[in-house]
Design an enzyme around this catalytic site. Sequence first.
Site, PDB file in Angstrom:
ATOM      1  N   GLU A 100     -10.559   4.503   7.489  1.00  0.00           N
ATOM      2  CA  GLU A 100      -9.436   5.400   7.780  1.00  0.00           C
ATOM      3  C   GLU A 100     -10.033   6.700   8.330  1.00  0.00           C
ATOM      4  O   GLU A 100      -9.940   6.985   9.519  1.00  0.00           O
ATOM      5  CB  GLU A 100      -8.620   5.659   6.508  1.00  0.00           C
ATOM      6  CG  GLU A 100      -7.466   6.637   6.702  1.00  0.00           C
ATOM      7  CD  GLU A 100      -6.881   7.148   5.373  1.00  0.00           C
ATOM      8  OE1 GLU A 100      -7.575   7.128   4.343  1.00  0.00           O
ATOM      9  OE2 GLU A 100      -5.721   7.623   5.402  1.00  0.00           O
ATOM     10  N   HIS A 125       0.834  -1.206   0.000  1.00  0.00           N
ATOM     11  CA  HIS A 125       0.000   0.000   0.000  1.00  0.00           C
ATOM     12  C   HIS A 125       0.865   1.252   0.000  1.00  0.00           C
ATOM     13  O   HIS A 125       1.306   1.733   1.052  1.00  0.00           O
ATOM     14  CB  HIS A 125      -0.908  -0.029   1.246  1.00  0.00           C
ATOM     15  CG  HIS A 125      -1.929   1.064   1.308  1.00  0.00           C
ATOM     16  ND1 HIS A 125      -3.274   0.819   1.528  1.00  0.00           N
ATOM     17  CD2 HIS A 125      -1.825   2.415   1.206  1.00  0.00           C
ATOM     18  CE1 HIS A 125      -3.941   1.959   1.542  1.00  0.00           C
ATOM     19  NE2 HIS A 125      -3.074   2.957   1.360  1.00  0.00           N
ATOM     20  N   HIS A 168       0.955   4.913  -2.489  1.00  0.00           N
ATOM     21  CA  HIS A 168       0.497   5.683  -3.658  1.00  0.00           C
ATOM     22  C   HIS A 168       1.731   6.265  -4.330  1.00  0.00           C
ATOM     23  O   HIS A 168       2.477   7.023  -3.700  1.00  0.00           O
ATOM     24  CB  HIS A 168      -0.437   6.813  -3.208  1.00  0.00           C
ATOM     25  CG  HIS A 168      -1.613   6.307  -2.428  1.00  0.00           C
ATOM     26  ND1 HIS A 168      -2.846   6.130  -2.988  1.00  0.00           N
ATOM     27  CD2 HIS A 168      -1.728   5.927  -1.127  1.00  0.00           C
ATOM     28  CE1 HIS A 168      -3.695   5.668  -2.079  1.00  0.00           C
ATOM     29  NE2 HIS A 168      -3.040   5.531  -0.931  1.00  0.00           N
ATOM     30  N   HIS A 180      -9.902   1.390   0.005  1.00  0.00           N
ATOM     31  CA  HIS A 180      -9.661   2.166   1.224  1.00  0.00           C
ATOM     32  C   HIS A 180     -10.970   2.262   2.019  1.00  0.00           C
ATOM     33  O   HIS A 180     -12.000   2.687   1.468  1.00  0.00           O
ATOM     34  CB  HIS A 180      -9.235   3.600   0.882  1.00  0.00           C
ATOM     35  CG  HIS A 180      -7.800   3.763   0.503  1.00  0.00           C
ATOM     36  ND1 HIS A 180      -7.234   3.125  -0.563  1.00  0.00           N
ATOM     37  CD2 HIS A 180      -6.807   4.532   1.048  1.00  0.00           C
ATOM     38  CE1 HIS A 180      -5.957   3.476  -0.664  1.00  0.00           C
ATOM     39  NE2 HIS A 180      -5.671   4.335   0.306  1.00  0.00           N
ATOM     40  N   ASP A 184       2.059   4.169   2.823  1.00  0.00           N
ATOM     41  CA  ASP A 184       0.966   5.002   2.302  1.00  0.00           C
ATOM     42  C   ASP A 184       1.479   6.126   1.380  1.00  0.00           C
ATOM     43  O   ASP A 184       1.418   5.994   0.165  1.00  0.00           O
ATOM     44  CB  ASP A 184       0.115   5.545   3.448  1.00  0.00           C
ATOM     45  CG  ASP A 184      -1.326   5.836   3.040  1.00  0.00           C
ATOM     46  OD1 ASP A 184      -1.697   5.537   1.896  1.00  0.00           O
ATOM     47  OD2 ASP A 184      -2.100   6.360   3.886  1.00  0.00           O
ATOM     48  N   ASP A 185       1.952   7.205   1.963  1.00  0.00           N
ATOM     49  CA  ASP A 185       2.516   8.349   1.208  1.00  0.00           C
ATOM     50  C   ASP A 185       3.740   8.815   2.005  1.00  0.00           C
ATOM     51  O   ASP A 185       3.687   9.837   2.697  1.00  0.00           O
ATOM     52  CB  ASP A 185       1.499   9.499   1.127  1.00  0.00           C
ATOM     53  CG  ASP A 185       0.177   9.041   0.544  1.00  0.00           C
ATOM     54  OD1 ASP A 185       0.094   8.831  -0.672  1.00  0.00           O
ATOM     55  OD2 ASP A 185      -0.782   8.870   1.330  1.00  0.00           O
TER      56      ASP A 185
HETATM   57  N1  ADE Z   1      -4.612   8.956  -1.469  1.00  0.00           N
HETATM   58  C1  ADE Z   1      -3.342   9.111  -1.093  1.00  0.00           C
HETATM   59  N2  ADE Z   1      -3.194   8.864   0.222  1.00  0.00           N
HETATM   60  C2  ADE Z   1      -4.412   8.529   0.697  1.00  0.00           C
HETATM   61  C3  ADE Z   1      -4.910   8.152   1.965  1.00  0.00           C
HETATM   62  N3  ADE Z   1      -4.134   8.078   3.047  1.00  0.00           N
HETATM   63  N4  ADE Z   1      -6.223   7.900   2.074  1.00  0.00           N
HETATM   64  C4  ADE Z   1      -7.014   7.982   1.003  1.00  0.00           C
HETATM   65  N5  ADE Z   1      -6.593   8.310  -0.209  1.00  0.00           N
HETATM   66  C5  ADE Z   1      -5.304   8.595  -0.374  1.00  0.00           C
HETATM   67 ZN    ZN Z   2      -3.685   4.904   0.961  1.00  0.00          ZN
END
Ligand code: ADE
Ligand code: ZN
Length: 324
Positions: free
Chosen positions: A189, A8, A10, A186, A267-268
């Site tokens: 969250e 996971h 992006h 997703h 995640d990011d």
């Molecule tokens: N797109 C990029 N990061 C995200 C996240 N944490 N939750 C939902 N969409 C995303």
């Molecule tokens: Zn994500």
Amino acid sequence: MPLKAELHCHIEGAAAPELVIRQAQKYGKDTSPYIQDGSFVWHDFTSFLAAYDFSSDLFRTEEDYARLADHYLTSLARDGAIYSEIFTSPDHAGKAGLSPRAYTDALGEGMARAKAKTGIEGRMIVTGVRNAGVESIEQAARFAARCGHPLVTGFGVAGDERMGDLEDYVRAFEIAREAGLGITVHAGELMGWESVKAALDHIRPARIGHGVRAIENPELVGRIADEGVVLECCPSSNIALKVFDSFADHPFPALLAAGCKVTLNSDDPPYFRTSLKREYDIAAEHFSMNDKALAALTRTAIDAAFVDRKTKAMLLGRLDVKGR
Ligand code: ADE
Ligand code: ZN
């Protein structure tokens, strides 16, 4: 150092601030509202998405994307990762002026470059963006289903969970499922356990992105464990976005203890000041996981990977060699 795998991340969210600044210089854009003192600035999910969308728009050519994927997978491999699934977003690429196919081919080229240098295996999960609307999500699903790129093996939905209704995306997921793609979504969250339940009821995913707010409903946690649905957990992301107050409050250990299949993900990464390696370090420090327990998480991730049987067996073999 345990071997690692990530399910996971992006790809647009993996661009480090220095790389985004270089891209901004190339395209004559001012980064100061979004990057200060070498870090991304944002204060809630909405402003995070604004910074993310701004940065994504600075990747415009095939070479920009190839370099981004190469950069990220090479750095993951240097941190001990043997497998990486990246979320791709044809919607973001389209806004930056690239067709879904050119974008996907370019990312595939970057992944091939990283594999040639480090051996890391990679696959792509095409995502639709919730805040872009149902039609855009179905378009992404149709592209994923017909693109035929050998590294595209999954379909998912990301974006602002507070918008839209999971039931609206059933058709998109059916298009992807019929094409044989792995399914992840997703949920749980920004929204609570009801969102995770809706994902299970309507989408029937093999994996859930985050899913951690299932912890609010013990019966649902039992269902996730019974059905073997894999949770793509991203602890640092959750703390940064204030889903939980601290690592001590994070439900990762409780979900694991309840029999849920959990994995670690970034995640990011630069937005949340993390990396896959840091997530493993956090699990060691805050969730009391030793090397054997961390290796078991990597095995869960490989078992849940959207990858052909032969490659999966090869990856599991690498874990066995390391574990001996
Ligand atoms: N797109 C990029 N990061 C995200 C996240 N944490 N939750 C939902 N969409 C995303
Ligand atoms: Zn994500």
